[in-house]
Motif scaffolding. Structure first.
Motif, PDB file in Angstrom:
ATOM      1  N   SER A  15      -0.340   2.792  -8.827  1.00  0.00           N
ATOM      2  CA  SER A  15      -1.639   1.769  -8.877  1.00  0.00           C
ATOM      3  C   SER A  15      -0.986   0.206  -8.213  1.00  0.00           C
ATOM      4  CB  SER A  15      -2.034   1.473 -10.485  1.00  0.00           C
ATOM      5  OG  SER A  15      -2.313   0.341 -10.999  1.00  0.00           O
ATOM      6  N   GLU A  16      -1.739  -0.058  -7.501  1.00  0.00           N
ATOM      7  CA  GLU A  16      -0.579  -1.287  -6.749  1.00  0.00           C
ATOM      8  C   GLU A  16      -0.823  -2.193  -7.753  1.00  0.00           C
ATOM      9  OE1 GLU A  16       0.349  -1.162  -4.155  1.00  0.00           O
ATOM     10  OE2 GLU A  16      -0.343   1.136  -3.940  1.00  0.00           O
ATOM     11  N   GLY A  17      -1.230  -2.643  -9.112  1.00  0.00           N
ATOM     12  CA  GLY A  17      -1.435  -3.759  -9.994  1.00  0.00           C
ATOM     13  C   GLY A  17      -1.857  -4.467  -9.019  1.00  0.00           C
ATOM     14  N   ARG A  18      -2.102  -6.441  -9.883  1.00  0.00           N
ATOM     15  CA  ARG A  18      -2.175  -7.061  -9.463  1.00  0.00           C
ATOM     16  C   ARG A  18      -0.875  -7.782  -8.802  1.00  0.00           C
ATOM     17  NH1 ARG A  18      -6.984  -8.125 -13.984  1.00  0.00           N
ATOM     18  NH2 ARG A  18      -5.236  -8.180 -15.007  1.00  0.00           N
ATOM     19  N   SER A  19      -0.819  -8.462  -7.857  1.00  0.00           N
ATOM     20  CA  SER A  19       0.244  -9.989  -7.709  1.00  0.00           C
ATOM     21  C   SER A  19      -0.945 -11.282  -7.363  1.00  0.00           C
ATOM     22  CB  SER A  19       0.719  -9.152  -6.073  1.00  0.00           C
ATOM     23  OG  SER A  19       1.124  -7.675  -6.002  1.00  0.00           O
TER      24      SER A  19
END
Length: 301
Positions: free
Chosen positions: A181-185
């Motif tokens: 999961s790339e997540g949120r940046s």
């Protein structure tokens, strides 16, 4: 049991996780802190057909993280801890006959599996925050893999982590599928503050917190080496701010009530300064924090 899961980044890969577990006994899930893996994955798995009424065991490296995870999942279900979701740790259990997700500390899981080598009634074991690596976590995974290969080929094992060499772990699990999961940046502004060699770490942290509080908005999370430094920093900060700023400590020996107060978002119109050990680096997420003050020191055995 169907529950509306929050719109967190890890939710996007949950269908792929379900598909992977239909054909594989194990999986590796990598997601950055705050992506929602700790709370969303166990709740999502409750509806999987292979669970067949069995329990889900979620391993957490720290007691604070275990209690926080159980509390958040119970809240999403509209229940109290000890009903569908409970936790089990040394000297503190909140489980019942209704409990289907048990959040346990790693040492407790080792005792569970040694007492019951077949893990009767357990359908899935989830190793959370595996990147923290400890003897108990490694030993627990070794025992779970042994049970899976020799006694319970239906047992599902999922290793979850924020930062991990996923390919090596997948190989250990028999080339298990890997999901990321790339997540949120968000953009991060990094500022370095100097500290004189004769200046105590508490004084440097206090000076930095006061400046950050004055120049920026939002709650502050400050990392300190241990309980003693947190106590001295809190004493130095007392009386420096108005009633709209709360100063709360966060470390493993605090009561559950005080730990919950530190994790809970600050009430609207107020700010919070959380003075924490490294426990808050990846094991838990504190809402509302916009400023991190890191002393650069950590106390390790």
């Amino acid at each position: 049991m169907t529950v509306e899961l929050p719109s967190l980044p890890v939710r996007e890969i949950l269908p792929a996780l379900a598909e992977a577990l239909e054909t594989s006994p194990s999986a590796v899930l990598s997601a950055p802190p705050g992506a929602g893996k700790t709370t969303l994955v166990p709740l999502f798995l409750l509806d999987q057909p292979w669970l067949n009424g069995g329990k889900i065991i979620l391993l957490e490296p720290r007691r604070l993280a275990a209690r926080a995870a159980a509390g958040r999942m119970a809240e999403l279900l509209g229940e109290k801890v000890g009903e569908t979701v409970g936790y089990r740790m040394r000297l503190d259990n909140r489980v019942s006959a209704k409990t289907r997700i048990e959040v346990v500390t790693e040492g407790v899981f080792t005792r569970m599996i040694l007492d019951d080598p077949e893990l009767a009634g357990v359908s899935a074991v989830l190793f959370d925050e595996f990147h923290e690596r400890s003897l108990d976590a490694d030993f627990g995974l070794a025992l779970a893999l042994d049970v899976q290969s020799a006694l319970r080929d239906d047992l599902k094992i999922i290793v979850m982590s924020a930062t991990l060499d996923v390919e090596r772990v997948a190989g250990l699990l028999g080339d298990a599928p890997v999901l990321q999961s790339e997540g949120r940046s968000y953009p991060v502004d990094v500022r370095y503050e100097s500290r004189n060699s004769d200046e105590r770490v508490e004084d440097a942290v206090v000076r930095t917190i006061i400046e950050a509080h004055r120049s920026d908005a939002g709650s502050i999370l400050a990392f300190l080496p241990g309980q003693a430094e947190i106590t001295r920093t809190a004493e130095r900060l007392a009386g420096r701010f108005d009633q709209n700023t709360m100063i709360v400590p966060l470390y493993g020996n605090l009561s559950q009530k005080d730990q919950d107060a530190a994790i809970r978002p600050a009430p609207k119109g107020t700010r919070k300064i959380v003075l924490a050990t490294s426990i808050a680096e990846t094991s838990i997420t504190i809402d509302g924090v916009r400023i991190i003050v890191d002393s650069g020191l950590q106390r390790l055995a």
